[in-house]
Design a protein around this motif. Structure first.
Motif, PDB file in Angstrom:
ATOM      1  N   ALA A  37      -0.769  19.008   1.041  1.00 49.87           N
ATOM      2  CA  ALA A  37       0.098  17.965   1.595  1.00 49.87           C
ATOM      3  C   ALA A  37      -0.453  17.411   2.904  1.00 49.87           C
ATOM      4  O   ALA A  37      -0.276  16.221   3.202  1.00 49.87           O
ATOM      5  CB  ALA A  37       1.505  18.518   1.806  1.00 49.87           C
ATOM      6  N   ILE A  38      -1.097  18.246   3.688  1.00 46.94           N
ATOM      7  CA  ILE A  38      -1.743  17.755   4.918  1.00 46.94           C
ATOM      8  C   ILE A  38      -2.770  16.680   4.563  1.00 46.94           C
ATOM      9  O   ILE A  38      -2.813  15.605   5.157  1.00 46.94           O
ATOM     10  CB  ILE A  38      -2.406  18.913   5.695  1.00 46.94           C
ATOM     11  N   GLU A  39      -3.575  16.970   3.549  1.00 48.46           N
ATOM     12  CA  GLU A  39      -4.571  15.993   3.111  1.00 48.46           C
ATOM     13  C   GLU A  39      -3.897  14.751   2.537  1.00 48.46           C
ATOM     14  O   GLU A  39      -4.369  13.626   2.740  1.00 48.46           O
ATOM     15  CB  GLU A  39      -5.497  16.622   2.055  1.00 48.46           C
ATOM     16  N   ALA A  40      -2.777  14.951   1.835  1.00 49.57           N
ATOM     17  CA  ALA A  40      -2.064  13.802   1.263  1.00 49.57           C
ATOM     18  C   ALA A  40      -1.664  12.818   2.353  1.00 49.57           C
ATOM     19  O   ALA A  40      -1.811  11.603   2.193  1.00 49.57           O
ATOM     20  CB  ALA A  40      -0.832  14.287   0.500  1.00 49.57           C
ATOM     21  N   TYR A  41      -1.186  13.332   3.479  1.00 54.49           N
ATOM     22  CA  TYR A  41      -0.729  12.462   4.556  1.00 54.49           C
ATOM     23  C   TYR A  41      -1.860  11.993   5.464  1.00 54.49           C
ATOM     24  O   TYR A  41      -1.809  10.885   5.998  1.00 54.49           O
ATOM     25  CB  TYR A  41       0.339  13.167   5.379  1.00 54.49           C
ATOM     26  N   GLU A  42      -2.875  12.830   5.657  1.00 52.30           N
ATOM     27  CA  GLU A  42      -3.926  12.490   6.619  1.00 52.30           C
ATOM     28  C   GLU A  42      -5.168  11.886   5.976  1.00 52.30           C
ATOM     29  O   GLU A  42      -5.984  11.269   6.661  1.00 52.30           O
ATOM     30  CB  GLU A  42      -4.318  13.740   7.417  1.00 52.30           C
ATOM     31  N   GLY A  43      -5.316  12.059   4.669  1.00 52.41           N
ATOM     32  CA  GLY A  43      -6.502  11.565   3.981  1.00 52.41           C
ATOM     33  C   GLY A  43      -6.345  10.116   3.544  1.00 52.41           C
ATOM     34  O   GLY A  43      -5.382   9.430   3.896  1.00 52.41           O
ATOM     35  N   PRO A  44      -7.303   9.617   2.751  1.00 52.56           N
ATOM     36  CA  PRO A  44      -7.245   8.234   2.249  1.00 52.56           C
ATOM     37  C   PRO A  44      -5.971   7.989   1.438  1.00 52.56           C
ATOM     38  O   PRO A  44      -5.499   8.879   0.732  1.00 52.56           O
ATOM     39  CB  PRO A  44      -8.494   8.131   1.357  1.00 52.56           C
ATOM     40  N   GLN A  45      -5.440   6.783   1.549  1.00 50.31           N
ATOM     41  CA  GLN A  45      -4.200   6.433   0.846  1.00 50.31           C
ATOM     42  C   GLN A  45      -4.439   5.468  -0.315  1.00 50.31           C
ATOM     43  O   GLN A  45      -3.489   4.916  -0.878  1.00 50.31           O
ATOM     44  CB  GLN A  45      -3.205   5.824   1.840  1.00 50.31           C
ATOM     45  N   ASP A  46      -5.698   5.281  -0.697  1.00 51.47           N
ATOM     46  CA  ASP A  46      -6.024   4.332  -1.760  1.00 51.47           C
ATOM     47  C   ASP A  46      -5.294   4.649  -3.059  1.00 51.47           C
ATOM     48  O   ASP A  46      -4.805   3.749  -3.761  1.00 51.47           O
ATOM     49  CB  ASP A  46      -7.537   4.332  -2.039  1.00 51.47           C
ATOM     50  N   ALA A  47      -5.222   5.936  -3.399  1.00 50.63           N
ATOM     51  CA  ALA A  47      -4.607   6.336  -4.669  1.00 50.63           C
ATOM     52  C   ALA A  47      -3.126   6.007  -4.694  1.00 50.63           C
ATOM     53  O   ALA A  47      -2.576   5.705  -5.755  1.00 50.63           O
ATOM     54  CB  ALA A  47      -4.826   7.827  -4.909  1.00 50.63           C
ATOM     55  N   VAL A  48      -2.472   6.054  -3.539  1.00 56.08           N
ATOM     56  CA  VAL A  48      -1.051   5.724  -3.462  1.00 56.08           C
ATOM     57  C   VAL A  48      -0.831   4.279  -3.885  1.00 56.08           C
ATOM     58  O   VAL A  48       0.066   3.969  -4.683  1.00 56.08           O
ATOM     59  CB  VAL A  48      -0.511   5.965  -2.034  1.00 56.08           C
ATOM     60  N   GLU A  49      -1.659   3.389  -3.373  1.00 59.75           N
ATOM     61  CA  GLU A  49      -1.540   1.977  -3.713  1.00 59.75           C
ATOM     62  C   GLU A  49      -1.957   1.715  -5.155  1.00 59.75           C
ATOM     63  O   GLU A  49      -1.363   0.868  -5.842  1.00 59.75           O
ATOM     64  CB  GLU A  49      -2.379   1.130  -2.756  1.00 59.75           C
ATOM     65  N   THR A  50      -2.955   2.439  -5.634  1.00 60.03           N
ATOM     66  CA  THR A  50      -3.377   2.288  -7.031  1.00 60.03           C
ATOM     67  C   THR A  50      -2.228   2.618  -7.978  1.00 60.03           C
ATOM     68  O   THR A  50      -1.966   1.887  -8.951  1.00 60.03           O
ATOM     69  CB  THR A  50      -4.580   3.195  -7.332  1.00 60.03           C
ATOM     70  N   MET A  51      -1.532   3.715  -7.697  1.00 56.97           N
ATOM     71  CA  MET A  51      -0.405   4.111  -8.544  1.00 56.97           C
ATOM     72  C   MET A  51       0.730   3.101  -8.434  1.00 56.97           C
ATOM     73  O   MET A  51       1.348   2.720  -9.434  1.00 56.97           O
ATOM     74  CB  MET A  51       0.061   5.521  -8.171  1.00 56.97           C
ATOM     75  N   ARG A  52       1.019   2.659  -7.216  1.00 56.31           N
ATOM     76  CA  ARG A  52       2.103   1.693  -7.026  1.00 56.31           C
ATOM     77  C   ARG A  52       1.826   0.408  -7.802  1.00 56.31           C
ATOM     78  O   ARG A  52       2.716  -0.145  -8.470  1.00 56.31           O
ATOM     79  CB  ARG A  52       2.268   1.377  -5.534  1.00 56.31           C
ATOM     80  N   THR A  53       0.584  -0.039  -7.732  1.00 54.97           N
ATOM     81  CA  THR A  53       0.207  -1.255  -8.437  1.00 54.97           C
ATOM     82  C   THR A  53       0.370  -1.090  -9.946  1.00 54.97           C
ATOM     83  O   THR A  53       0.841  -2.002 -10.644  1.00 54.97           O
ATOM     84  CB  THR A  53      -1.243  -1.645  -8.105  1.00 54.97           C
ATOM     85  N   ALA A  54      -0.026   0.072 -10.448  1.00 60.89           N
ATOM     86  CA  ALA A  54       0.107   0.330 -11.889  1.00 60.89           C
ATOM     87  C   ALA A  54       1.573   0.309 -12.316  1.00 60.89           C
ATOM     88  O   ALA A  54       1.914  -0.258 -13.362  1.00 60.89           O
ATOM     89  CB  ALA A  54      -0.527   1.679 -12.237  1.00 60.89           C
ATOM     90  N   PHE A  55       2.436   0.905 -11.518  1.00 63.23           N
ATOM     91  CA  PHE A  55       3.864   0.897 -11.849  1.00 63.23           C
ATOM     92  C   PHE A  55       4.420  -0.526 -11.826  1.00 63.23           C
ATOM     93  O   PHE A  55       5.235  -0.906 -12.676  1.00 63.23           O
ATOM     94  CB  PHE A  55       4.651   1.784 -10.875  1.00 63.23           C
ATOM     95  N   GLU A  56       3.983  -1.315 -10.855  1.00 62.89           N
ATOM     96  CA  GLU A  56       4.471  -2.690 -10.775  1.00 62.89           C
ATOM     97  C   GLU A  56       4.005  -3.499 -11.997  1.00 62.89           C
ATOM     98  O   GLU A  56       4.781  -4.289 -12.548  1.00 62.89           O
ATOM     99  CB  GLU A  56       3.999  -3.359  -9.485  1.00 62.89           C
ATOM    100  N   GLU A  57       2.767  -3.299 -12.421  1.00 55.48           N
ATOM    101  CA  GLU A  57       2.268  -4.000 -13.605  1.00 55.48           C
ATOM    102  C   GLU A  57       3.072  -3.614 -14.841  1.00 55.48           C
ATOM    103  O   GLU A  57       3.407  -4.463 -15.678  1.00 55.48           O
ATOM    104  CB  GLU A  57       0.783  -3.679 -13.809  1.00 55.48           C
ATOM    105  N   ARG A  58       3.406  -2.342 -14.960  1.00 58.01           N
ATOM    106  CA  ARG A  58       4.206  -1.898 -16.098  1.00 58.01           C
ATOM    107  C   ARG A  58       5.602  -2.511 -16.051  1.00 58.01           C
ATOM    108  O   ARG A  58       6.135  -2.925 -17.088  1.00 58.01           O
ATOM    109  CB  ARG A  58       4.309  -0.373 -16.100  1.00 58.01           C
ATOM    110  N   LEU A  59       6.176  -2.538 -14.863  1.00 57.67           N
ATOM    111  CA  LEU A  59       7.505  -3.132 -14.715  1.00 57.67           C
ATOM    112  C   LEU A  59       7.503  -4.586 -15.158  1.00 57.67           C
ATOM    113  O   LEU A  59       8.390  -5.031 -15.907  1.00 57.67           O
ATOM    114  CB  LEU A  59       7.967  -3.023 -13.257  1.00 57.67           C
ATOM    115  N   GLU A  60       6.516  -5.339 -14.696  1.00 57.53           N
ATOM    116  CA  GLU A  60       6.448  -6.759 -15.037  1.00 57.53           C
ATOM    117  C   GLU A  60       6.283  -6.961 -16.544  1.00 57.53           C
ATOM    118  O   GLU A  60       6.821  -7.914 -17.114  1.00 57.53           O
ATOM    119  CB  GLU A  60       5.286  -7.429 -14.286  1.00 57.53           C
ATOM    120  N   ALA A  61       5.561  -6.055 -17.175  1.00 62.89           N
ATOM    121  CA  ALA A  61       5.317  -6.189 -18.612  1.00 62.89           C
ATOM    122  C   ALA A  61       6.509  -5.741 -19.440  1.00 62.89           C
ATOM    123  O   ALA A  61       6.839  -6.357 -20.468  1.00 62.89           O
ATOM    124  CB  ALA A  61       4.074  -5.375 -19.009  1.00 62.89           C
ATOM    125  N   ILE A  62       7.159  -4.686 -19.011  1.00 67.41           N
ATOM    126  CA  ILE A  62       8.178  -4.060 -19.858  1.00 67.41           C
ATOM    127  C   ILE A  62       9.580  -4.600 -19.615  1.00 67.41           C
ATOM    128  O   ILE A  62      10.428  -4.581 -20.519  1.00 67.41           O
ATOM    129  CB  ILE A  62       8.136  -2.517 -19.664  1.00 67.41           C
TER     130      ILE A  62
END
Length: 396
Positions: free
Chosen positions: A279-304
């Protein structure tokens, strides 16, 4: 001699876990079941977090830690709150627990006396009422409808407060509706809490999953008084796809946090050590994956979303966050010959091989919850099955 305590006899089992278990049982029997009940991202935990956990074990960090969490993790949480919410906390105002769910459980245990009332907006996350009852409290419900975007008003809150009211729970973005309170709406609710002197339990676990131009606002940001009476509950489960790691936290009043930490020392000893380093790494490390997942969820929402809205007898709002749809399917249930939405949802599982969560578990019996935390192909197939099932059974 009775075997069980009265407090557990009154518990209502988690509908989300129950439907997931039944879907898995049918899959094990060979059925091609698509599960839309998941309350967790379908991505693996990001590699940098996995590697940090591995390094911590190799370094020998496999022993007990302080009950309220590693100092380094508390510091990471403090930095996160300062960066994202512009809120200032000290280590004594942070408690790390075994997932946000257990943090909430511990909070109600230290906050409530027998008969204290906690106001819970409907629709609600399934565990809020049960956790309040386990702490000796009394859930008091306010119904928020689709007409109000499934959000309660300040007037509703004021009318529900009594001399026994201890707290109100606010969950934004919401599970199960996906709706998000605006800053102005939160200001009005916070003013009622100030006037009536009640606690605010702010569940912000879906904070990072927002779509369009919607912004997350923590009620604790609004004023010194709001911060003083708010306990923020959050964690890494949804934002960083770390549901199984079981790390959540509470931020707020020093005395409450100390009591929670003391209780944890007698119940859990400490959060899992390896998970804390992750969890320390989750908060202090790169956040790229957080945005990647968010974007994927938004794309699914728009489609479904339009596909679900086109199913006969389905009425729904477009969610602003989290990864759920909450359609009102009462007409679909009635027109397909079922006496309740629960029966309709059961038939979707056993006949159409699609697992959804009946809204009765969220205090909203006319609805079902559909999770889009699964692949686009699976989502499309599941919605097609629901559409076909409903059309075939529709009674003209």
């Amino acid at each position: 001699m009775g075997k069980l305590a009265q407090r557990v006899k009154a518990l209502t089992p988690s509908s989300t876990l129950a439907i997931t278990a039944k879907a898995k049982e049918l899959k094990a029997q060979g059925a091609d079941v698509i599960g839309l009940g998941a309350g967790e991202p379908d991505f693996n935990t990001p590699d940098n977090i996995l590697q940090a956990a591995e390094r911590s074990m190799e370094a020998g960090h496999t022993k007990y830690t302080p009950s309220g969490g590693l100092p380094a993790l508390k510091k990471a949480v403090i930095n996160k709150l300062a960066q994202d919410q512009k809120l200032t906390y000290e280590a004594s105002e942070i408690m790390v627990g075994i997932g946000a769910k257990h943090v909430l459980y511990t909070l109600f245990q230290v906050l409530l006396n027998e008969g204290d009332e906690v106001i819970i907006p409907i629709p609600y996350w399934v565990s809020y009422p049960e956790q309040v009852k386990l702490a000796g409290g009394k859930p008091v419900y306010i119904t928020a409808t689709a007409d109000s975007d499934y959000k309660i008003s300040a007037a509703q809150l004021a009318n529900a407060v009594t001399d026994r009211t201890k707290a109100v729970i606010l969950n934004s973005p919401s599970n199960p509706s996906g709706m998000v309170y605006t800053k102005e709406e939160l200001k009005e609710l916070a003013e009622v809490c100030r006037e009536r002197d009640i606690w605010i339990v702010s569940d912000e676990i879906y904070e990072k999953l927002l779509y369009g131009a919607v912004e997350h606002v923590s009620v604790a940001e609004l004023s010194e008084d709001a911060k003083r009476r708010t306990i923020i509950v959050n964690g890494v489960s949804k934002s960083h796809s770390m549901t199984g790691w079981r790390i959540g936290y509470a931020a707020g009043d020093r005395e409450v946090i100390k009591a929670m930490t003391d209780l944890a020392s007698h119940s859990t000893s400490n959060p899992v050590t390896t998970s804390q380093y992750a969890a320390i790494e989750a908060y202090e490390g790169p956040q790229d994956a957080v945005e990647t997942m968010r974007t994927a969820f938004e794309e699914r929402l728009e489609a479904i979303y339009p596909k679900v809205a086109a199913i006969p007898g389905f009425r729904l709002l477009k969610p602003q966050g989290a990864f759920y749809l909450l359609p009102d399917v009462s007409e679909a249930a009635q027109k397909t010959g079922y006496e309740s939405v629960d029966e309709y949802a059961e038939a979707l599982l056993t006949e159409a091989n699609v697992a959804v969560i009946p809204g009765s578990g969220f205090g909203s019996p006319d609805t079902i919850r559909l999770s889009y935390a699964t692949s686009m192909d699976q989502l499309t197939e599941a919605v097609n099955r629901i559409h076909q099932f409903t059309e075939e059974k529709w009674q003209k």
